[in-house]
Design a protein around this motif. Structure first.
Motif, PDB file in Angstrom:
ATOM      1  N   ASP A  70      40.016  35.249  48.831  1.00  0.00           N
ATOM      2  CA  ASP A  70      40.475  34.832  47.513  1.00  0.00           C
ATOM      3  C   ASP A  70      39.978  35.871  46.545  1.00  0.00           C
ATOM      4  O   ASP A  70      38.780  36.061  46.365  1.00  0.00           O
ATOM      5  CB  ASP A  70      39.907  33.458  47.153  1.00  0.00           C
ATOM      6  CG  ASP A  70      40.474  32.404  48.068  1.00  0.00           C
ATOM      7  OD1 ASP A  70      41.651  32.523  48.405  1.00  0.00           O
ATOM      8  OD2 ASP A  70      39.727  31.509  48.446  1.00  0.00           O
ATOM      9  N   ASP A 113      29.442  39.087  28.017  1.00  0.00           N
ATOM     10  CA  ASP A 113      30.884  39.289  28.052  1.00  0.00           C
ATOM     11  C   ASP A 113      31.279  39.908  29.390  1.00  0.00           C
ATOM     12  O   ASP A 113      30.468  40.001  30.304  1.00  0.00           O
ATOM     13  CB  ASP A 113      31.378  40.108  26.854  1.00  0.00           C
ATOM     14  CG  ASP A 113      30.877  41.535  26.877  1.00  0.00           C
ATOM     15  OD1 ASP A 113      30.575  42.062  27.964  1.00  0.00           O
ATOM     16  OD2 ASP A 113      30.793  42.141  25.791  1.00  0.00           O
ATOM     17  N   MET A 114      32.527  40.343  29.478  1.00  0.00           N
ATOM     18  CA  MET A 114      33.067  40.792  30.762  1.00  0.00           C
ATOM     19  C   MET A 114      32.269  41.932  31.388  1.00  0.00           C
ATOM     20  O   MET A 114      32.261  42.104  32.602  1.00  0.00           O
ATOM     21  CB  MET A 114      34.516  41.226  30.535  1.00  0.00           C
ATOM     22  CG  MET A 114      35.298  41.501  31.778  1.00  0.00           C
ATOM     23  SD  MET A 114      36.915  42.186  31.370  1.00  0.00           S
ATOM     24  CE  MET A 114      36.732  43.848  31.955  1.00  0.00           C
ATOM     25  N   GLY A 172      38.966  38.141  43.483  1.00  0.00           N
ATOM     26  CA  GLY A 172      38.499  38.057  42.106  1.00  0.00           C
ATOM     27  C   GLY A 172      39.404  38.799  41.160  1.00  0.00           C
ATOM     28  O   GLY A 172      39.435  38.542  39.971  1.00  0.00           O
ATOM     29  N   THR A 174      33.339  33.002  31.899  1.00  0.00           N
ATOM     30  CA  THR A 174      33.766  34.055  30.979  1.00  0.00           C
ATOM     31  C   THR A 174      32.947  35.336  31.133  1.00  0.00           C
ATOM     32  O   THR A 174      33.118  36.268  30.358  1.00  0.00           O
ATOM     33  CB  THR A 174      33.714  33.592  29.504  1.00  0.00           C
ATOM     34  OG1 THR A 174      32.400  33.117  29.218  1.00  0.00           O
ATOM     35  CG2 THR A 174      34.727  32.502  29.246  1.00  0.00           C
ATOM     36  N   HIS A 175      32.028  35.376  32.081  1.00  0.00           N
ATOM     37  CA  HIS A 175      31.442  36.650  32.492  1.00  0.00           C
ATOM     38  C   HIS A 175      31.107  36.540  33.977  1.00  0.00           C
ATOM     39  O   HIS A 175      30.978  35.433  34.516  1.00  0.00           O
ATOM     40  CB  HIS A 175      30.235  37.045  31.624  1.00  0.00           C
ATOM     41  CG  HIS A 175      28.915  36.478  32.059  1.00  0.00           C
ATOM     42  ND1 HIS A 175      28.554  35.155  31.874  1.00  0.00           N
ATOM     43  CD2 HIS A 175      27.858  37.057  32.672  1.00  0.00           C
ATOM     44  CE1 HIS A 175      27.325  34.959  32.340  1.00  0.00           C
ATOM     45  NE2 HIS A 175      26.881  36.097  32.852  1.00  0.00           N
ATOM     46  N   PRO A 176      31.015  37.657  34.672  1.00  0.00           N
ATOM     47  CA  PRO A 176      30.813  37.597  36.120  1.00  0.00           C
ATOM     48  C   PRO A 176      29.445  37.020  36.488  1.00  0.00           C
ATOM     49  O   PRO A 176      28.410  37.549  36.083  1.00  0.00           O
ATOM     50  CB  PRO A 176      30.927  39.066  36.554  1.00  0.00           C
ATOM     51  CG  PRO A 176      31.663  39.749  35.446  1.00  0.00           C
ATOM     52  CD  PRO A 176      31.248  39.038  34.199  1.00  0.00           C
ATOM     53  N   GLU A 211      34.907  48.018  40.333  1.00  0.00           N
ATOM     54  CA  GLU A 211      36.160  48.764  40.381  1.00  0.00           C
ATOM     55  C   GLU A 211      36.348  49.519  39.080  1.00  0.00           C
ATOM     56  O   GLU A 211      35.798  49.153  38.046  1.00  0.00           O
ATOM     57  CB  GLU A 211      37.342  47.774  40.561  1.00  0.00           C
ATOM     58  CG  GLU A 211      37.206  46.810  41.730  1.00  0.00           C
ATOM     59  CD  GLU A 211      37.479  47.450  43.071  1.00  0.00           C
ATOM     60  OE1 GLU A 211      37.784  48.672  43.119  1.00  0.00           O
ATOM     61  OE2 GLU A 211      37.402  46.739  44.083  1.00  0.00           O
ATOM     62  N   LEU A 254      38.394  50.568  35.874  1.00  0.00           N
ATOM     63  CA  LEU A 254      39.307  49.842  35.005  1.00  0.00           C
ATOM     64  C   LEU A 254      40.378  50.806  34.486  1.00  0.00           C
ATOM     65  O   LEU A 254      40.067  51.860  33.967  1.00  0.00           O
ATOM     66  CB  LEU A 254      38.533  49.245  33.835  1.00  0.00           C
ATOM     67  CG  LEU A 254      39.231  48.235  32.960  1.00  0.00           C
ATOM     68  CD1 LEU A 254      39.711  47.036  33.745  1.00  0.00           C
ATOM     69  CD2 LEU A 254      38.283  47.762  31.863  1.00  0.00           C
ATOM     70  N   GLY A 255      41.602  50.402  34.633  1.00  0.00           N
ATOM     71  CA  GLY A 255      42.692  51.193  34.080  1.00  0.00           C
ATOM     72  C   GLY A 255      43.207  52.265  35.013  1.00  0.00           C
ATOM     73  O   GLY A 255      42.849  52.352  36.150  1.00  0.00           O
ATOM     74  N   TYR A 276      34.696  47.393  36.021  1.00  0.00           N
ATOM     75  CA  TYR A 276      34.505  45.955  35.909  1.00  0.00           C
ATOM     76  C   TYR A 276      33.961  45.416  37.223  1.00  0.00           C
ATOM     77  O   TYR A 276      34.142  46.015  38.283  1.00  0.00           O
ATOM     78  CB  TYR A 276      35.803  45.231  35.527  1.00  0.00           C
ATOM     79  CG  TYR A 276      36.896  45.292  36.557  1.00  0.00           C
ATOM     80  CD1 TYR A 276      37.789  46.349  36.585  1.00  0.00           C
ATOM     81  CD2 TYR A 276      37.045  44.278  37.497  1.00  0.00           C
ATOM     82  CE1 TYR A 276      38.792  46.414  37.526  1.00  0.00           C
ATOM     83  CE2 TYR A 276      38.053  44.328  38.439  1.00  0.00           C
ATOM     84  CZ  TYR A 276      38.926  45.405  38.449  1.00  0.00           C
ATOM     85  OH  TYR A 276      39.919  45.457  39.397  1.00  0.00           O
ATOM     86  N   LYS A 306      38.254  37.193  26.336  1.00  0.00           N
ATOM     87  CA  LYS A 306      37.151  37.886  27.009  1.00  0.00           C
ATOM     88  C   LYS A 306      37.670  38.835  28.083  1.00  0.00           C
ATOM     89  O   LYS A 306      37.110  39.907  28.305  1.00  0.00           O
ATOM     90  CB  LYS A 306      36.217  36.862  27.651  1.00  0.00           C
ATOM     91  CG  LYS A 306      35.334  36.152  26.650  1.00  0.00           C
ATOM     92  CD  LYS A 306      33.872  36.446  26.906  1.00  0.00           C
ATOM     93  CE  LYS A 306      33.004  35.692  25.905  1.00  0.00           C
ATOM     94  NZ  LYS A 306      31.586  35.955  26.100  1.00  0.00           N
ATOM     95  N   TYR A 307      38.691  38.407  28.814  1.00  0.00           N
ATOM     96  CA  TYR A 307      39.149  39.186  29.968  1.00  0.00           C
ATOM     97  C   TYR A 307      40.448  39.946  29.671  1.00  0.00           C
ATOM     98  O   TYR A 307      41.182  40.298  30.598  1.00  0.00           O
ATOM     99  CB  TYR A 307      39.367  38.265  31.164  1.00  0.00           C
ATOM    100  CG  TYR A 307      38.091  37.764  31.805  1.00  0.00           C
ATOM    101  CD1 TYR A 307      37.233  38.640  32.455  1.00  0.00           C
ATOM    102  CD2 TYR A 307      37.757  36.419  31.782  1.00  0.00           C
ATOM    103  CE1 TYR A 307      36.064  38.187  33.059  1.00  0.00           C
ATOM    104  CE2 TYR A 307      36.599  35.954  32.393  1.00  0.00           C
ATOM    105  CZ  TYR A 307      35.762  36.841  33.029  1.00  0.00           C
ATOM    106  OH  TYR A 307      34.619  36.391  33.634  1.00  0.00           O
ATOM    107  N   HIS A 360      33.936  42.834  40.175  1.00  0.00           N
ATOM    108  CA  HIS A 360      34.978  42.118  40.902  1.00  0.00           C
ATOM    109  C   HIS A 360      34.273  41.121  41.839  1.00  0.00           C
ATOM    110  O   HIS A 360      33.689  41.516  42.842  1.00  0.00           O
ATOM    111  CB  HIS A 360      35.782  43.158  41.682  1.00  0.00           C
ATOM    112  CG  HIS A 360      36.840  42.606  42.572  1.00  0.00           C
ATOM    113  ND1 HIS A 360      37.642  43.402  43.325  1.00  0.00           N
ATOM    114  CD2 HIS A 360      37.223  41.344  42.843  1.00  0.00           C
ATOM    115  CE1 HIS A 360      38.475  42.648  44.024  1.00  0.00           C
ATOM    116  NE2 HIS A 360      38.241  41.407  43.746  1.00  0.00           N
ATOM    117  N   ILE A 361      34.297  39.845  41.450  1.00  0.00           N
ATOM    118  CA  ILE A 361      33.664  38.813  42.272  1.00  0.00           C
ATOM    119  C   ILE A 361      34.741  38.138  43.111  1.00  0.00           C
ATOM    120  O   ILE A 361      35.790  37.745  42.591  1.00  0.00           O
ATOM    121  CB  ILE A 361      32.935  37.784  41.388  1.00  0.00           C
ATOM    122  CG1 ILE A 361      31.710  38.454  40.762  1.00  0.00           C
ATOM    123  CG2 ILE A 361      32.515  36.561  42.200  1.00  0.00           C
ATOM    124  CD1 ILE A 361      30.958  37.584  39.800  1.00  0.00           C
ATOM    125  N   SER A 362      34.480  38.033  44.387  1.00  0.00           N
ATOM    126  CA  SER A 362      35.460  37.404  45.261  1.00  0.00           C
ATOM    127  C   SER A 362      34.751  36.519  46.279  1.00  0.00           C
ATOM    128  O   SER A 362      33.535  36.622  46.471  1.00  0.00           O
ATOM    129  CB  SER A 362      36.331  38.447  45.951  1.00  0.00           C
ATOM    130  OG  SER A 362      35.547  39.434  46.552  1.00  0.00           O
TER     131      SER A 362
END
Lengths: 102, 329
Positions: free
Chosen positions: A2, B89-90, A4, B120-122, B326, B328-329, B166, A80-81, B168-170
């Motif tokens: 799943d 934050d992020m 993220g 709203t934050h990892p 990862e 970003l962009g 950023y 936020k995201y 990336h939590i999975s």
């Protein structure tokens, strides 16, 4: 897995989704209420959104929080995201479910 | 970046060199560490590069990438834990360790989704435990940057990632909802006597007994595409009560998980879907370790502590949680 952020690396969100993010504050409350009230299954890429949205839908279903508070939380989440492409793609899916046409 | 079992002296040297570390080990080792930018939790089980093991003479150390900044270690108690998301934050990442069966563990399990700023934050982490043979006598503990064991606190290591990246939590969950009955619960909590099965109220312990349910398989709910487990702790048919390792929630549809085949084969097939070489930290559940027979078996590049619960924004069960970074962009 799943995801993220669902294989989003190096993929750019659609222009439509990006515009949705920029206008997050302008999306009418009724759109969010439609999404919150819907039983339609959602399949989010972004794990944080999957968990967050399940929670706000549960709070709405069980009347644990007033709709205005839930909508405020949803807007805060997307603000936020805003930079994440997966969030933008998920937002586009949500808005489609809510009948919102930007 | 090392992400493996190390002898005490090597960990001490890294702490003294100022390296931020996530640590997992037997309490006797964590109590010997100097002050520094580290958090730790007790557990003697690990997935190491050489396979799953019970180890009490080394420390599992995870080094964090060089690009992070603003590293802080913090403690939260039951009164302050609801503020865990405040001010983040992020680009801020919180790694959390809670001692199993403590007040903060129960509070986090029941209330994390209600905390202001939830998801709203990892946030990633794990629940500290003990050697299963010491369950009756030992208490899980956590450490916050010094060799003082804490039994009733949450410890957090927070850092910032640059704007170009950023976190990336999975999660990797081997279980999916089966095709059976839809199960709901009228109340939230770590136990249930009553359930609503396909719309009919019944005693849940009686239901499971009547079905001959395999309680090594968890209840699974679909969280907008993510499968989230609630694992069974005990079914007391005589008392009519079922206990869980995580709370169940009203307004949520659960199903018993579909059976899986060989755990490691299943795990390996799922791992092919991810870039496991990018994973900086991961943890896996003690129930997967036990039911999957992981002692002595390898799970590729996925290594880390074996835990009494996993955290990916909220408490999870029978799941592997991991974090990578990862561009970003």
């Amino acid at each position: 897995m799943d995801d993220g952020c669902g294989g989003c690396v190096n993929r750019r969100a659609s222009g439509q989704a990006a515009r949705n993010i920029m206008n997050i504050e302008q999306i009418p409350d009724r759109v969010w209420l439609t999404i919150l009230s819907s039983d339609a299954p959602l399949d989010c890429e972004f794990l944080a959104l999957s968990l967050f949205f399940t929670n706000v839908r549960r709070r709405h279903r069980t009347h644990a929080s007033p709709p205005a508070e839930l909508i405020k939380d949803i807007r805060a989440f997307f603000n936020k995201y805003a930079a994440l492409p997966s969030t933008q793609r998920d937002l586009a899916k949500l808005l489609k479910l809510g009948g919102h046409h930007a | 970046m090392p992400n493996r079992l190390l002898p005490l002296n090597e960990v001490v040297a890294k702490i003294k060199a100022g390296q931020p570390l996530l640590l997992a080990a037997d309490e006797s080792l964590l109590k010997q560490l100097p002050a520094g930018n580290w958090i730790g939790g007790t557990i003697p089980y690990f997935m190491d590069v050489n396979g799953g093991c019970l180890c009490k003479d080394r420390i599992f150390a995870t080094e964090l990438p060089g690009f992070i900044s603003d590293v802080r270690v913090m403690t939260f108690n039951r009164a302050t834990l609801p503020d865990i998301n405040t001010g983040a934050d992020m680009q801020d990442v919180s790694i959390v360790i809670l001692p199993a069966n403590s007040g903060v563990h129960v509070d986090f399990a029941l209330n994390a989704p209600k905390y202001a700023g939830f998801a709203t934050h990892p946030v990633i982490g794990w629940i500290a435990g003990v050697d299963l043979s010491d369950l009756a006598t030992a208490r899980p503990k956590v450490f916050c940057g010094k060799p003082e064991a804490l039994e009733e606190s949450a410890v957090v290591l927070r850092f910032r990632v640059p704007d170009s990246k950023y976190a990336h939590i999975s999660i990797l969950n081997l279980f999916r909802q089966g095709s059976g009955d839809v199960i709901q619960f009228p109340n939230s909590g770590f136990s249930a006597d009553e359930a609503i099965v396909n719309g009919q109220r019944c005693n849940f312990a009686e239901y499971l007994t009547r079905k001959g349910a395999d309680t090594k398989l968890p209840l699974v709910a679909n969280y907008c595409g993510a499968s989230v487990n609630v694992s069974f702790k005990a079914v007391d048919a005589a008392a009519g009560k079922v206990e869980f390792y995580a709370p169940v929630w009203p307004g949520t549809d659960y199903k018993l998980a579909a059976p899986i085949g060989d755990y490691v084969s299943e795990f390996e097939s799922r791992l092919k879907q991810v870039s496991s070489d990018k994973i900086v930290f991961s943890c896996n559940c003690i129930l997967n370790y036990l039911y999957g027979g992981l002692e002595g078996r390898q799970t590729g590049a996925i290594v880390g502590p074996i835990t009494f619960g996993e955290i990916a924004y909220q408490l999870l069960n029978q799941t592997m949680a991991c974090i990578s970074f990862e561009d970003l962009g």
